[in-house]
Design a protein around this motif. Sequence first.
Motif, PDB file in Angstrom:
ATOM      1  N   LEU A 177       0.798  -1.137   0.021  1.00 38.55           N
ATOM      2  CA  LEU A 177      -0.143  -0.098  -0.026  1.00 38.55           C
ATOM      3  C   LEU A 177       0.903   1.187   0.074  1.00 38.55           C
ATOM      4  O   LEU A 177       1.900   1.372   0.884  1.00 38.55           O
ATOM      5  CB  LEU A 177      -0.878   0.158   1.182  1.00 38.55           C
ATOM      6  N   LEU A 178       0.670   2.188  -0.786  1.00 40.13           N
ATOM      7  CA  LEU A 178       1.085   3.377  -0.702  1.00 40.13           C
ATOM      8  C   LEU A 178      -0.065   4.359  -0.130  1.00 40.13           C
ATOM      9  O   LEU A 178      -1.081   4.585  -0.485  1.00 40.13           O
ATOM     10  CB  LEU A 178       1.540   4.115  -2.026  1.00 40.13           C
ATOM     11  N   MET A 179       0.338   5.114   0.959  1.00 40.79           N
ATOM     12  CA  MET A 179      -0.763   5.990   1.553  1.00 40.79           C
ATOM     13  C   MET A 179       0.149   7.337   1.583  1.00 40.79           C
ATOM     14  O   MET A 179       1.323   7.471   1.941  1.00 40.79           O
ATOM     15  CB  MET A 179      -0.613   5.792   3.251  1.00 40.79           C
ATOM     16  N   THR A 180      -0.338   8.063   0.444  1.00 46.41           N
ATOM     17  CA  THR A 180       0.512   9.406  -0.093  1.00 46.41           C
ATOM     18  C   THR A 180      -0.562  10.807   0.353  1.00 46.41           C
ATOM     19  O   THR A 180      -1.664  10.891   0.131  1.00 46.41           O
ATOM     20  CB  THR A 180       0.985   9.400  -1.490  1.00 46.41           C
ATOM     21  N   TRP A 181       0.220  11.541   1.103  1.00 50.52           N
ATOM     22  CA  TRP A 181      -0.233  12.969   1.443  1.00 50.52           C
ATOM     23  C   TRP A 181      -0.729  13.321  -0.083  1.00 50.52           C
ATOM     24  O   TRP A 181       0.210  13.384  -0.871  1.00 50.52           O
ATOM     25  CB  TRP A 181       0.749  13.782   2.115  1.00 50.52           C
ATOM     26  N   ALA A 182      -1.478  14.410  -0.303  1.00 53.34           N
ATOM     27  CA  ALA A 182      -1.907  15.376  -1.642  1.00 53.34           C
ATOM     28  C   ALA A 182      -2.209  16.313  -1.051  1.00 53.34           C
ATOM     29  O   ALA A 182      -2.834  16.941   0.140  1.00 53.34           O
ATOM     30  CB  ALA A 182      -3.073  14.260  -2.266  1.00 53.34           C
ATOM     31  N   HIS A 183      -2.095  17.386  -2.081  1.00 49.22           N
ATOM     32  CA  HIS A 183      -2.483  18.963  -1.824  1.00 49.22           C
ATOM     33  C   HIS A 183      -3.809  18.900  -1.771  1.00 49.22           C
ATOM     34  O   HIS A 183      -4.600  18.080  -2.607  1.00 49.22           O
ATOM     35  CB  HIS A 183      -1.685  19.979  -2.592  1.00 49.22           C
ATOM     36  N   GLY A 184      -4.605  20.108  -1.257  1.00 45.97           N
ATOM     37  CA  GLY A 184      -5.873  20.087  -1.121  1.00 45.97           C
ATOM     38  C   GLY A 184      -6.470  21.339  -0.781  1.00 45.97           C
ATOM     39  O   GLY A 184      -5.917  21.972  -0.126  1.00 45.97           O
ATOM     40  N   ALA A 185      -7.579  21.380  -1.121  1.00 49.09           N
ATOM     41  CA  ALA A 185      -8.619  22.724  -0.691  1.00 49.09           C
ATOM     42  C   ALA A 185      -9.656  22.688   0.301  1.00 49.09           C
ATOM     43  O   ALA A 185     -10.306  23.309   0.575  1.00 49.09           O
ATOM     44  CB  ALA A 185      -8.809  23.303  -1.896  1.00 49.09           C
ATOM     45  N   LEU A 186      -9.324  21.463   1.164  1.00 49.92           N
ATOM     46  CA  LEU A 186     -10.318  21.058   2.056  1.00 49.92           C
ATOM     47  C   LEU A 186      -9.852  20.922   3.453  1.00 49.92           C
ATOM     48  O   LEU A 186     -10.641  20.927   4.545  1.00 49.92           O
ATOM     49  CB  LEU A 186     -11.151  19.832   1.769  1.00 49.92           C
ATOM     50  N   ALA A 187      -8.476  20.877   3.634  1.00 48.52           N
ATOM     51  CA  ALA A 187      -7.693  20.697   5.157  1.00 48.52           C
ATOM     52  C   ALA A 187      -8.603  19.559   5.628  1.00 48.52           C
ATOM     53  O   ALA A 187      -9.273  19.588   6.602  1.00 48.52           O
ATOM     54  CB  ALA A 187      -8.052  21.876   5.900  1.00 48.52           C
ATOM     55  N   ARG A 188      -8.057  18.386   5.438  1.00 45.81           N
ATOM     56  CA  ARG A 188      -8.474  17.420   6.037  1.00 45.81           C
ATOM     57  C   ARG A 188      -8.207  16.632   7.223  1.00 45.81           C
ATOM     58  O   ARG A 188      -6.857  17.023   7.495  1.00 45.81           O
ATOM     59  CB  ARG A 188      -8.431  16.073   4.940  1.00 45.81           C
ATOM     60  N   GLU A 271      -7.693  28.015   6.974  1.00 52.60           N
ATOM     61  CA  GLU A 271      -7.299  28.875   5.707  1.00 52.60           C
ATOM     62  C   GLU A 271      -5.935  28.700   5.535  1.00 52.60           C
ATOM     63  O   GLU A 271      -5.364  28.820   4.368  1.00 52.60           O
ATOM     64  CB  GLU A 271      -7.904  30.289   5.817  1.00 52.60           C
ATOM     65  N   LEU A 272      -5.151  28.791   6.462  1.00 54.50           N
ATOM     66  CA  LEU A 272      -3.686  28.942   6.509  1.00 54.50           C
ATOM     67  C   LEU A 272      -3.171  27.575   5.969  1.00 54.50           C
ATOM     68  O   LEU A 272      -2.271  27.441   5.253  1.00 54.50           O
ATOM     69  CB  LEU A 272      -3.240  29.392   8.020  1.00 54.50           C
ATOM     70  N   GLU A 273      -3.806  26.542   6.710  1.00 55.22           N
ATOM     71  CA  GLU A 273      -3.454  25.022   6.245  1.00 55.22           C
ATOM     72  C   GLU A 273      -3.693  24.813   4.642  1.00 55.22           C
ATOM     73  O   GLU A 273      -3.066  24.155   4.082  1.00 55.22           O
ATOM     74  CB  GLU A 273      -4.206  24.017   6.982  1.00 55.22           C
ATOM     75  N   ILE A 274      -4.856  25.548   4.149  1.00 52.01           N
ATOM     76  CA  ILE A 274      -5.160  25.148   2.737  1.00 52.01           C
ATOM     77  C   ILE A 274      -4.096  25.839   2.018  1.00 52.01           C
ATOM     78  O   ILE A 274      -3.700  25.441   0.991  1.00 52.01           O
ATOM     79  CB  ILE A 274      -6.665  25.506   2.454  1.00 52.01           C
ATOM     80  N   LYS A 275      -3.867  27.135   2.261  1.00 51.20           N
ATOM     81  CA  LYS A 275      -2.806  27.926   1.675  1.00 51.20           C
ATOM     82  C   LYS A 275      -1.554  27.536   1.595  1.00 51.20           C
ATOM     83  O   LYS A 275      -0.962  27.311   0.474  1.00 51.20           O
ATOM     84  CB  LYS A 275      -2.758  29.393   2.423  1.00 51.20           C
ATOM     85  N   LYS A 276      -1.142  26.899   2.724  1.00 52.10           N
ATOM     86  CA  LYS A 276       0.113  26.099   2.839  1.00 52.10           C
ATOM     87  C   LYS A 276       0.105  24.857   2.052  1.00 52.10           C
ATOM     88  O   LYS A 276       0.969  24.320   1.219  1.00 52.10           O
ATOM     89  CB  LYS A 276       0.437  25.711   4.057  1.00 52.10           C
ATOM     90  N   SER A 277      -0.975  23.961   1.983  1.00 54.07           N
ATOM     91  CA  SER A 277      -1.024  22.925   1.231  1.00 54.07           C
ATOM     92  C   SER A 277      -0.997  22.971  -0.283  1.00 54.07           C
ATOM     93  O   SER A 277      -0.339  22.211  -1.048  1.00 54.07           O
ATOM     94  CB  SER A 277      -2.564  22.128   1.776  1.00 54.07           C
ATOM     95  N   TRP A 283       2.266  17.076  -5.628  1.00 65.45           N
ATOM     96  CA  TRP A 283       1.448  16.071  -4.824  1.00 65.45           C
ATOM     97  C   TRP A 283       0.084  15.789  -5.053  1.00 65.45           C
ATOM     98  O   TRP A 283      -0.827  15.973  -4.321  1.00 65.45           O
ATOM     99  CB  TRP A 283       1.577  16.647  -3.179  1.00 65.45           C
ATOM    100  N   ILE A 284      -0.156  14.952  -6.291  1.00 64.68           N
ATOM    101  CA  ILE A 284      -1.256  14.558  -6.809  1.00 64.68           C
ATOM    102  C   ILE A 284      -1.029  13.221  -7.551  1.00 64.68           C
ATOM    103  O   ILE A 284      -0.272  13.040  -8.078  1.00 64.68           O
ATOM    104  CB  ILE A 284      -1.943  15.607  -7.738  1.00 64.68           C
ATOM    105  N   CYS A 285      -2.283  12.503  -6.930  1.00 67.31           N
ATOM    106  CA  CYS A 285      -2.113  11.214  -7.682  1.00 67.31           C
ATOM    107  C   CYS A 285      -2.729  11.253  -9.121  1.00 67.31           C
ATOM    108  O   CYS A 285      -3.837  11.583  -9.444  1.00 67.31           O
ATOM    109  CB  CYS A 285      -3.108  10.110  -6.681  1.00 67.31           C
ATOM    110  N   ASP A 286      -1.789  10.781 -10.076  1.00 69.00           N
ATOM    111  CA  ASP A 286      -2.300  11.052 -11.545  1.00 69.00           C
ATOM    112  C   ASP A 286      -1.752   9.671 -12.102  1.00 69.00           C
ATOM    113  O   ASP A 286      -0.999   8.835 -11.628  1.00 69.00           O
ATOM    114  CB  ASP A 286      -1.753  12.436 -12.223  1.00 69.00           C
ATOM    115  N   SER A 287      -2.265   9.584 -13.724  1.00 67.53           N
ATOM    116  CA  SER A 287      -2.170   8.451 -14.403  1.00 67.53           C
ATOM    117  C   SER A 287      -0.535   8.142 -14.683  1.00 67.53           C
ATOM    118  O   SER A 287      -0.189   7.118 -14.685  1.00 67.53           O
ATOM    119  CB  SER A 287      -2.501   8.728 -15.925  1.00 67.53           C
ATOM    120  N   ARG A 288       0.270   9.562 -14.736  1.00 66.27           N
ATOM    121  CA  ARG A 288       1.753   9.310 -14.917  1.00 66.27           C
ATOM    122  C   ARG A 288       2.307   8.491 -13.760  1.00 66.27           C
ATOM    123  O   ARG A 288       2.985   7.495 -13.780  1.00 66.27           O
ATOM    124  CB  ARG A 288       2.316  10.593 -15.072  1.00 66.27           C
ATOM    125  N   LYS A 289       1.979   8.951 -12.332  1.00 65.73           N
ATOM    126  CA  LYS A 289       2.519   8.345 -11.472  1.00 65.73           C
ATOM    127  C   LYS A 289       2.056   6.717 -11.410  1.00 65.73           C
ATOM    128  O   LYS A 289       2.684   5.838 -10.780  1.00 65.73           O
ATOM    129  CB  LYS A 289       2.242   8.907 -10.078  1.00 65.73           C
TER     130      LYS A 289
END
Length: 342
Positions: A177-188, A271-277, A283-289
Amino acid sequence: MFQFNTIQKGLKGRNIISTEDLSIPEIKEVLSLAKDMKRNRFSSKFTDVLKHKTFLMFFYNPSVRTRQSFEAAMTELGGHAQFLEPKSMRLKTEKSAGETIEDSAKVMSRYAAGIGIRILEDKITKYGEGDWLIREYAKFADVPVFSMAHDKFHPFQGLADIMGLQEYFDEVKGKKLLMTWAHGALARSWCSIQENLLISSRLGMSINLAHPEGYELDKEVIEKTKKYCEENGQEFKITNEVEKGYNNVNVVYSRNWMSPNAYKNGILQKELEIKKSMKYTKWICDSRKMKYTDNAVFIHPMPVDRGNEVSDEVASGKNSLIYEIAENRLHVQKALLALTMC
Ligand code: CP
């Protein structure tokens, strides 16, 4: 009426605050019953299991899947789920007088066969406070208390993830399993990620954890994950590189989570967390990776932040298990509601 076996009977009255509350044989029995309930969804052997019983769902935070699936679960078992919000109660808080947790838990136990609570990051002043609140309810309630997602853990999501992977691979032991962080606009929140690390490592998966520096998870969860991987003869690696973790894995779980510095003076800096992220666009999971993987499946607890956490192509691709896993929430919840409240 369905007859429970000895291990299943041992779950009666139990609290489920994390999958750590269940032994491995119990997890296997819960998943076995959930699969039976999925195959025979409206069979008469299950439709009266919780007849006339009520499950109280106490939501501090919004939800799509959790509310709908718990409510459907109780309906399909012959019972009823009642939706509650703090604003509709008179609870004691730091700022106002009102009912204590002890009194609420004891009274709710007189009406219902079980209580579920969701309390996430913006309703607390520091990490761990939601976990404390749920455990306080569990201490005073005379009926089972479930976490429906809190700051630390999300047990029903972890069980649904594993059920989806078992359905796909048959056996998860030895899968990577790869558990990978990703950037995002929701601050999870950290809850789904941490729960998945614990249950996946306990069930024998090897794990690559990838995140930028500064997005470290709860040390206790990391130590446990490491220990479980070692006990199962599996690897647990942590990398701060965006692509390295994808090599040859069977499963990719890509999700945003907040940094450990998300609270300042008791207030979530959303908001700060979202901006930083959002600066970490690589850091996005895409077809190339995904091409570096061993034809991996993609998993995510949803809601998906498409275009940030994962590309549409991967999230909606043929190897995506997101809808199957979302459906499995219903089945694992039915299984545990029946086993704990019957
Ligand atoms: N995965 C999950 O818990 O979804 P909701 O927040 O919509 O309930």
